[in-house]
Design an enzyme around this catalytic site. Sequence first.
Site, PDB file in Angstrom:
ATOM      1  N   ASN A  85      30.472  85.099  19.982  1.00 35.57           N
ATOM      2  CA  ASN A  85      30.985  85.270  18.620  1.00 35.57           C
ATOM      3  C   ASN A  85      31.977  86.436  18.621  1.00 35.57           C
ATOM      4  O   ASN A  85      31.570  87.589  18.698  1.00 35.57           O
ATOM      5  CB  ASN A  85      29.805  85.560  17.673  1.00 35.57           C
ATOM      6  N   LYS A 139      33.717  87.483  16.266  1.00 34.04           N
ATOM      7  CA  LYS A 139      33.813  88.134  14.948  1.00 34.04           C
ATOM      8  C   LYS A 139      35.301  88.278  14.587  1.00 34.04           C
ATOM      9  O   LYS A 139      36.081  87.390  14.902  1.00 34.04           O
ATOM     10  CB  LYS A 139      33.043  89.455  14.953  1.00 34.04           C
ATOM     11  N   HIS A 146      24.724  84.444   9.574  1.00 31.19           N
ATOM     12  CA  HIS A 146      24.845  85.657  10.384  1.00 31.19           C
ATOM     13  C   HIS A 146      24.565  86.867   9.489  1.00 31.19           C
ATOM     14  O   HIS A 146      24.966  86.883   8.318  1.00 31.19           O
ATOM     15  CB  HIS A 146      26.245  85.751  10.999  1.00 31.19           C
ATOM     16  N   GLU A 182      25.876  89.658   9.197  1.00 29.97           N
ATOM     17  CA  GLU A 182      27.057  90.269   8.576  1.00 29.97           C
ATOM     18  C   GLU A 182      27.470  89.483   7.329  1.00 29.97           C
ATOM     19  O   GLU A 182      27.942  90.057   6.350  1.00 29.97           O
ATOM     20  CB  GLU A 182      28.200  90.360   9.605  1.00 29.97           C
ATOM     21  N   GLU A 233      18.427  87.353  15.742  1.00 32.24           N
ATOM     22  CA  GLU A 233      19.229  88.557  15.944  1.00 32.24           C
ATOM     23  C   GLU A 233      18.648  89.692  15.114  1.00 32.24           C
ATOM     24  O   GLU A 233      18.920  89.764  13.893  1.00 32.24           O
ATOM     25  CB  GLU A 233      20.667  88.319  15.480  1.00 32.24           C
ATOM     26  N   GLY A 280      25.432  95.142  17.678  1.00 29.99           N
ATOM     27  CA  GLY A 280      26.542  96.091  17.812  1.00 29.99           C
ATOM     28  C   GLY A 280      26.120  97.533  17.975  1.00 29.99           C
ATOM     29  O   GLY A 280      26.926  98.442  17.824  1.00 29.99           O
ATOM     30  N   SER A 335      23.337  93.047  21.075  1.00 26.92           N
ATOM     31  CA  SER A 335      23.646  93.886  22.234  1.00 26.92           C
ATOM     32  C   SER A 335      23.250  93.241  23.562  1.00 26.92           C
ATOM     33  O   SER A 335      22.856  93.935  24.501  1.00 26.92           O
ATOM     34  CB  SER A 335      23.009  95.275  22.082  1.00 26.92           C
TER      35      SER A 335
HETATM   36  O1  LIG Z   1      26.904  87.233  16.761  1.00 24.47           O
HETATM   37  C1  LIG Z   1      26.625  88.089  17.597  1.00 24.47           C
HETATM   38  C2  LIG Z   1      25.700  89.137  17.305  1.00 24.47           C
HETATM   39  O2  LIG Z   1      25.910  89.686  16.049  1.00 24.47           O
HETATM   40  C3  LIG Z   1      25.518  90.148  18.385  1.00 24.47           C
HETATM   41  O3  LIG Z   1      26.560  91.080  18.425  1.00 24.47           O
HETATM   42  P1  LIG Z   1      26.555  92.178  19.593  1.00 24.47           P
HETATM   43  O4  LIG Z   1      26.357  91.429  20.873  1.00 24.47           O
HETATM   44  O5  LIG Z   1      27.883  92.849  19.502  1.00 24.47           O
HETATM   45  O6  LIG Z   1      25.400  93.089  19.306  1.00 24.47           O
END
Ligand SMILES: O=C[C@H](O)COP(=O)(O)O
Length: 249
Positions: free
Chosen positions: A9, A11, A94, A96, A166, A172, A211
Amino acid sequence: MRTPLIAGNWKMNGSASLVEEFGRRFADEPLPTSMDVVILPPFPYLDAARRAFEGAPLRLGAQTLNPLHSGARTGEVSGRMLKEFGVEYALAGHSERRQLYREDDEAVLDRLLAALNVDITPILCVGETLEERDAGRTMEVVLRQVGYVMARLEPDQRERVVIAYEPVWAIGTGRTATPEQAQEVMAGIRQYQAGYDRELAASLRLLYGGSMNADNAAELLAQPDIDGGLVGGASLKVDDFLAICQSAG
Ligand SMILES: O=C[C@H](O)COP(=O)(O)O
């Protein structure tokens, strides 16, 4: 029996040149096993990604979609449009989107149904905040998010859903859930699903996100109920993302 799935992803990150680089590298370095690898770039890169990924084992995903097919919804994109660009997967819920765009369980369900309606595989994202974990409410929160959606689907629709666990505190932050913490929640989700349908529970694909990186992926993916990953930051570096995919084999 469950095909591993690694989804990157991006983002609101990436570039047209990164799309090209992923297409080239994944075409050159075959994956060790039968698996699904999905890249979810921002909308403006979908068309370039479709072309760049033609010779590579990469599928396309969308980070969100609007529940309607078309209409007066400024700034939104529909599942029907995504389908035209070869999108096969879409995220729903998600954290976010839940937090920053106030998408509640009902909004998440609407988006997930919109994906199913155009034959896009939805990836339902669920997870607890740190406060909820510290209060011992992890399973309650996660199963509410899963249950709200799954209880409103027909059996044949449930079969097509992928679930990504998640933990919000791991996204993140560089603070990954331990393999044991992740496995405990994933097993709980599978057990909950088994209450509806044992066969479905056994075939349900469960991803871990938060992460995940090239160093911790193998240990997480070795857990019995973890079938893949939803990767954010580490999916923006082709070497790291390739290494994660290779550790799913
Ligand atoms: O969609 C992915 C997740 O929000 C994980 O993000 P991350 O790997 O940057 O922690």
